[in-house]
Design an enzyme around this catalytic site. Structure first.
Site, PDB file in Angstrom:
ATOM      1  N   TYR A 132      29.571  -9.969  25.735  1.00  0.00           N
ATOM      2  CA  TYR A 132      30.278  -8.872  26.382  1.00  0.00           C
ATOM      3  C   TYR A 132      31.292  -8.328  25.384  1.00  0.00           C
ATOM      4  O   TYR A 132      32.277  -8.988  25.073  1.00  0.00           O
ATOM      5  CB  TYR A 132      30.951  -9.402  27.646  1.00  0.00           C
TER       6      TYR A 132
ATOM      7  N   LYS B  30      26.410  -6.819  26.744  1.00  0.00           N
ATOM      8  CA  LYS B  30      26.967  -5.659  27.425  1.00  0.00           C
ATOM      9  C   LYS B  30      28.005  -5.060  26.494  1.00  0.00           C
ATOM     10  O   LYS B  30      28.972  -5.726  26.114  1.00  0.00           O
ATOM     11  CB  LYS B  30      27.637  -6.049  28.748  1.00  0.00           C
TER      12      LYS B  30
END
Length: 297
Positions: free
Chosen positions: A133, A161
């Site tokens: 992330y 992400k």
């Protein structure tokens, strides 16, 4: 192209007495899943994970996993290797499908290799697929593309992400990671250009609020209707995203979800504050305008 998956990083509803509202959380999962998302992400940034106790974290993850019919990717960010590993175990025990981990924050690396070392130790032997992330605005450091590709090529992580909003960075990852590495765009206003540039899908806060819009945009791309997807991005997603960026994603997303009837309470925890009446009206208007673009009442 195949239909790209979209997941909302769920907000965490709180009761009037400032407790996690498990009934409201379950209802929110049902609301977004019934409107086209492919899975959900509890305990991400929009879910105020850093404001939850360990017991509350477990409650949110378990409630989400018990309720959801789609994929569940639990946020497991922590400041310590041991903390990440503990959350990974909690997610696995709850029946989640994967986990999402940031680099270390507060103490970021003081020399090259520190973040990679942290992540290798944190996800070693993880019982679930691990997604990185990248959110430098909160972590303090960007996950270097070389670190990402090294971890991907070693088979330690399944995807990432990226919430930086930097398309050049994302394109670098498209070129430098294995073909099966999954790239999720977390910056809602650039989701459509990211998908046309090689991203796998989106993990988008506003899918808590207008999942129909995200479903329409990704379906348009899958059907080759690029102009329609761009139109949805520019006229429905971007204006609402601007409101969230101006007022804070957890507070504004909760206000938007409440405007849809998905939540009763918009309470957030300090240091976040609820929106004033003017800002609430601006968010609600942007929600109405976004839904009008896809003809949803």
């Amino acid at each position: 192209m195949a239909t790209p998956p979209v997941y909302p990083p769920l907000v965490t509803p709180f009761t009037a007495s400032n407790e996690v509202d498990v009934d409201a959380l379950a209802a929110l999962v049902d609301a977004v899943e019934s409107r086209g998302v492919d899975g959900v992400v509890p305990c991400g940034t929009t879910g105020e994970f850093a404001s939850l106790t360990e017991a509350e974290y477990e409650t949110v993850v378990e409630t989400t996993a018990d309720t959801a019919s789609g994929r569940v990717v639990a946020g497991v960010a922590d400041t310590s290797v041991a903390g990440v590993r503990s959350k990974v175990e909690t997610a696995a025990d709850a029946g989640c499908d994967a986990v999402l981990v940031t680099g270390p924050y507060f103490h970021t690396e003081n020399a090259a290799g520190g973040t990679e070392s942290f992540l290798r130790a944190a996800v070693a032997d993880a019982p679930l697929p691990v997604y990185l992330y990248n959110i430098p605005v909160y972590v303090g450091d960007r996950l270097g593309s070389r670190t990402v590709s090294t971890l991907a090529e070693a088979g330690l992580v399944a995807g990432i992400k990226d919430s930086s909003g930097d398309l050049d960075y994302l394109l670098t990852l498209v070129r430098s990671t294995p073909d099966d590495f999954e790239l999720f765009c977390g910056y809602d206003s650039v989701l459509v250009p990211a998908l046309t540039s090689g991203a796998t899908g989106g993990i988008n806060a506003l899918a808590n609020v207008v999942p129909e819009v995200f479903d329409a945009a990704r379906s348009a791309l899958a059907e080759g209707e690029t102009e329609r997807a761009v139109h949805l991005s520019q006229t429905a997603i971007a204006p609402l995203f601007e409101q969230c960026a101006a007022h804070g994603f957890a507070p504004a997303t909760k206000v938007g979800a409440a405007a849809r009837g998905f939540l009763d309470s918009t309470a957030v925890r300090p240091p976040l504050v609820d929106l004033d009446e003017g800002a609430r009206g601006d968010v609600a208007d942007a929600v109405d305008e976004a839904l009008a673009v896809v003809d949803v009442d």
